[in-house]
Design a protein around this motif. Structure first.
Motif, mmCIF file in Angstrom:
data_model
loop_
_atom_site.group_PDB
_atom_site.id
_atom_site.type_symbol
_atom_site.label_atom_id
_atom_site.label_comp_id
_atom_site.label_asym_id
_atom_site.label_seq_id
_atom_site.Cartn_x
_atom_site.Cartn_y
_atom_site.Cartn_z
ATOM 1 N N SER A 267 17.864 -34.823 -17.179
ATOM 2 C CA SER A 267 18.078 -33.840 -16.115
ATOM 3 C C SER A 267 16.800 -33.729 -15.296
ATOM 4 N N HIS A 268 16.911 -33.912 -14.000
ATOM 5 C CA HIS A 268 15.738 -33.944 -13.127
ATOM 6 C C HIS A 268 15.848 -32.817 -12.087
ATOM 7 N N TYR A 269 14.812 -32.010 -12.001
ATOM 8 C CA TYR A 269 14.735 -30.897 -11.061
ATOM 9 C C TYR A 269 13.417 -30.982 -10.290
ATOM 10 N N PRO A 270 13.350 -30.384 -9.114
ATOM 11 C CA PRO A 270 12.020 -30.192 -8.505
ATOM 12 C C PRO A 270 11.230 -29.179 -9.327
ATOM 13 N N ALA A 271 9.927 -29.396 -9.438
ATOM 14 C CA ALA A 271 9.102 -28.489 -10.237
ATOM 15 C C ALA A 271 9.143 -27.074 -9.677
ATOM 16 N N VAL A 272 9.154 -26.961 -8.358
ATOM 17 C CA VAL A 272 9.306 -25.675 -7.686
ATOM 18 C C VAL A 272 10.629 -25.694 -6.946
ATOM 19 N N GLU A 273 11.510 -24.778 -7.284
ATOM 20 C CA GLU A 273 12.855 -24.766 -6.699
ATOM 21 C C GLU A 273 12.795 -24.767 -5.177
ATOM 22 N N ILE A 274 13.582 -25.674 -4.564
ATOM 23 C CA ILE A 274 13.629 -25.775 -3.106
ATOM 24 C C ILE A 274 14.699 -24.823 -2.587
ATOM 25 N N GLU A 275 14.307 -23.862 -1.813
ATOM 26 C CA GLU A 275 15.266 -22.916 -1.234
ATOM 27 C C GLU A 275 15.808 -23.493 0.066
ATOM 28 N N HIS A 276 17.103 -23.747 0.070
ATOM 29 C CA HIS A 276 17.727 -24.359 1.240
ATOM 30 C C HIS A 276 18.425 -23.301 2.092
ATOM 31 N N THR A 277 18.205 -23.372 3.374
ATOM 32 C CA THR A 277 18.999 -22.604 4.332
ATOM 33 C C THR A 277 19.598 -23.593 5.314
ATOM 34 N N GLU A 278 20.567 -23.143 6.087
ATOM 35 C CA GLU A 278 21.209 -24.061 7.030
ATOM 36 C C GLU A 278 20.219 -24.574 8.069
ATOM 37 N N GLN A 279 19.191 -23.807 8.364
ATOM 38 C CA GLN A 279 18.212 -24.221 9.372
ATOM 39 C C GLN A 279 17.255 -25.269 8.814
ATOM 40 N N SER A 280 16.866 -25.141 7.535
ATOM 41 C CA SER A 280 15.864 -26.043 6.968
ATOM 42 C C SER A 280 16.465 -27.238 6.253
ATOM 43 N N PHE A 281 17.761 -27.219 5.994
ATOM 44 C CA PHE A 281 18.369 -28.261 5.163
ATOM 45 C C PHE A 281 18.208 -29.646 5.775
ATOM 46 N N LEU A 282 18.472 -29.786 7.082
ATOM 47 C CA LEU A 282 18.422 -31.102 7.714
ATOM 48 C C LEU A 282 17.030 -31.720 7.676
ATOM 49 N N THR A 283 16.001 -30.887 7.656
ATOM 50 C CA THR A 283 14.638 -31.434 7.634
ATOM 51 C C THR A 283 14.237 -31.930 6.252
ATOM 52 N N THR A 284 14.969 -31.556 5.215
ATOM 53 C CA THR A 284 14.607 -31.953 3.857
ATOM 54 C C THR A 284 15.468 -33.074 3.299
ATOM 55 N N VAL A 285 16.528 -33.495 4.006
ATOM 56 C CA VAL A 285 17.405 -34.520 3.447
ATOM 57 C C VAL A 285 16.877 -35.929 3.677
ATOM 58 N N SER A 286 15.892 -36.113 4.505
ATOM 59 C CA SER A 286 15.339 -37.443 4.729
ATOM 60 C C SER A 286 14.715 -37.980 3.448
ATOM 61 N N SER A 287 14.901 -39.284 3.216
ATOM 62 C CA SER A 287 14.345 -39.916 2.020
ATOM 63 C C SER A 287 12.892 -40.333 2.200
ATOM 64 N N LYS A 288 12.280 -39.975 3.319
ATOM 65 C CA LYS A 288 10.902 -40.385 3.580
ATOM 66 C C LYS A 288 9.967 -39.863 2.490
ATOM 67 N N PRO A 289 8.879 -40.606 2.201
ATOM 68 C CA PRO A 289 7.950 -40.192 1.143
ATOM 69 C C PRO A 289 7.360 -38.803 1.349
ATOM 70 N N GLU A 290 7.235 -38.355 2.611
ATOM 71 C CA GLU A 290 6.656 -37.027 2.827
ATOM 72 C C GLU A 290 7.543 -35.911 2.281
ATOM 73 N N ASN A 291 8.792 -36.219 1.960
ATOM 74 C CA ASN A 291 9.668 -35.213 1.357
ATOM 75 C C ASN A 291 9.674 -35.288 -0.169
ATOM 76 N N ASP A 292 8.861 -36.174 -0.752
ATOM 77 C CA ASP A 292 8.714 -36.219 -2.202
ATOM 78 C C ASP A 292 7.985 -34.972 -2.686
ATOM 79 N N VAL A 293 8.457 -34.422 -3.797
ATOM 80 C CA VAL A 293 7.785 -33.273 -4.412
ATOM 81 C C VAL A 293 7.659 -33.541 -5.907
ATOM 82 N N ALA A 294 6.814 -32.768 -6.555
ATOM 83 C CA ALA A 294 6.687 -32.889 -8.006
ATOM 84 C C ALA A 294 7.991 -32.453 -8.671
ATOM 85 N N GLY A 295 8.362 -33.143 -9.735
ATOM 86 C CA GLY A 295 9.601 -32.824 -10.431
ATOM 87 C C GLY A 295 9.339 -32.407 -11.869
#
Length: 443
Positions: A270-298
């Motif tokens: 089971s894999h989770y982000p280390a810090v829970e990512i709070e998604h809103t409709e405004q911020s969701f599209l900016t976080t779905v990119s697979s680019k490395p800058e969206n990598d976080v600690a898990g």
């Protein structure tokens, strides 16, 4: 479909007979050329009839199985896939008799829808190789336009073009697989071939010394799924979106769901982000990119009980009793060396899907691999699973997609020798038992 079938049967037998696989691919390519050049009317008619019957038969059987699914299982996806398969088969069968313009419209719509979906997901997720998928989508749209304007081919060649393209691409894949299997080392998993690993999801596929035949185990693999709609308090109903992508509650908070894989007594994936990512409709599209800058600690959760205590019960699960425990453990040992988490390229569902594929490699190994391959290619569950894999590779794995994929795989590997008539009878009997009866009491 062929890739998934070879994964389930295992590369051993086909590695020794790679030339046969390549030869079949070459025959498909030649058939595609004959169709495109309209050299033989007999070959064209026979190809249409064979291919059309396969699609129609697959759709009918798949539709029956979807209708007979257990109570509580979402049947919409299976019915939609069955309807599309039957419709495509009907179009191919009707090609010699229908008006060219009507067929052109239908084929063009199908190409535009598929091409637009591929381009949208590639531009949205921006995973490695996204530009290639975008070009493929553009190619589909361009082909649709060429069909509609009847250039460079006349209208009576539209159906031949589409069927020939399907056969040609299938033949090229078989050719490529044949030559890749020729050089695949005995210890390496088939998942390490380039046709599987374009997203980097199988970089930890096992390399094993010694035989490791899959077998039935006392403790099953349990795939646990928290669907987006099932893991949120009061979701706003959005058909299909809240089943396969994300659900939104009344406060605008987004849930993408979760997946995990459990093997008692000591393995929990089971894999989770280390810090829970709070998604809103405004911020969701900016976080779905697979680019490395969206990598976080898990972080990796230790057990199902721990997840339930911190969140809630999973709302669906699928079990597998026949698998390779060694392959599963080796994959997990390699993956957990890196805890990076990415919402769309290294998430919980990507991990579970890849781990499940690793565990099921060679699960349908047979002394008659070619007979097993033919039976698998005629199995509607394999078609459903393959289409889900294709959609996930052009987008990402989500809990909803993984749930349908795991159910299709379970239908394939848990009862491979059971005939379709027996399965349909059992499904109908199960539906009758599970459907609540109404007691009519005379007043």
């Amino acid at each position: 479909m062929v890739k998934l079938a070879l994964l389930l049967i295992g590369p051993g037998a086909f590695r020794r007979q790679w030339s046969v696989l390549a030869m079949i691919g070459a025959v498909f390519v030649v058939l595609a050329l004959l169709l495109a050049l309209d050299i033989s009317a007999t070959v064209t008619d026979l190809t249409y009839a064979a291919l059309g019957l396969v699609f129609v038969g697959n759709g009918l059987i798949g539709g029956l199985m979807a209708l007979c699914a257990p109570v509580g299982v979402d049947r919409r996806f299976g019915l939609a896939k069955a309807a599309v398969s039957a419709m495509v088969g009907g179009l191919i069968l009707a090609a010699p008799f229908q008006s060219d313009w009507a067929l052109a419209i239908l084929f063009a719509i199908a190409l535009i829808v598929d091409g637009a979906a591929r381009m949208t997901s590639a531009l949205l997720y921006r995973y490695s190789g996204w530009w290639g998928i975008t070009l493929c989508g553009l190619g589909e749209v361009a082909m649709a336009l060429m069909i509609l304007v009847e250039w460079p081919l006349p209208a009576d060649r539209n159906a031949a073009l589409c069927v020939g393209l399907f056969l040609g691409l299938s033949g090229w894949l078989l050719l490529r697989l044949g030559f890749l299997l020729r050089t695949l080392e005995d210890e390496a998993a088939i998942l390490l071939l380039p046709v599987f690993s374009n997203r980097g999801w199988y970089d930890n596929a096992p390399v094993l010394i010694g035989e490791d035949p899959p077998q039935e185990h006392e403790h099953p693999i349990i795939v646990r799924v928290w669907t987006p709609a099932g893991s949120i308090g009061a979701p706003e109903r959005r058909p299909l979106i809240d089943r396969y992508l994300a659900a939104v509650d009344q406060n605008g908070v987004i849930s993408t769901g979760h997946t995990a894989l459990e093997l008692s007594p000591d393995l929990y994936i089971s894999h989770y982000p280390a810090v829970e990512i709070e998604h809103t409709e405004q911020s969701f599209l900016t976080t779905v990119s697979s680019k490395p800058e969206n990598d976080v600690a898990g972080r990796f959760i230790g057990s199902y009980a721990e997840e339930v205590a911190s969140w809630c019960e999973a709302d669906a699960c699928v079990t597998f009793r026949t698998y390779s425990q060694r392959r599963l453990r080796v994959y997990w040992a390699g993956y957990r060396q890196d805890n990076r988490y990415n919402l769309t390229n290294r998430n919980c569902s990507v991990l579970v899907a890849a781990a499940l594929d690793a565990a099921l490699e060679g699960v349908l190994v047979s002394d008659s691999p070619w007979s097993r391959l033919v039976r698998l290619l005629l199995n509607p569950d394999l078609w459903v699973a393959s289409m889900i894999r294709s959609r996930a590779s052009s987008m990402t794995w989500t809990p909803g997609l993984l749930l349908d994929y795991a159910r299709a795989l379970a239908n394939i590997v848990e009862r491979p020798e059971q005939s379709w008539i027996t399965r349909l009878r059992a499904a109908l009997a199960r539906r009758r038992r599970e459907t609540p009866s109404l007691d009519i009491v005379a007043s």
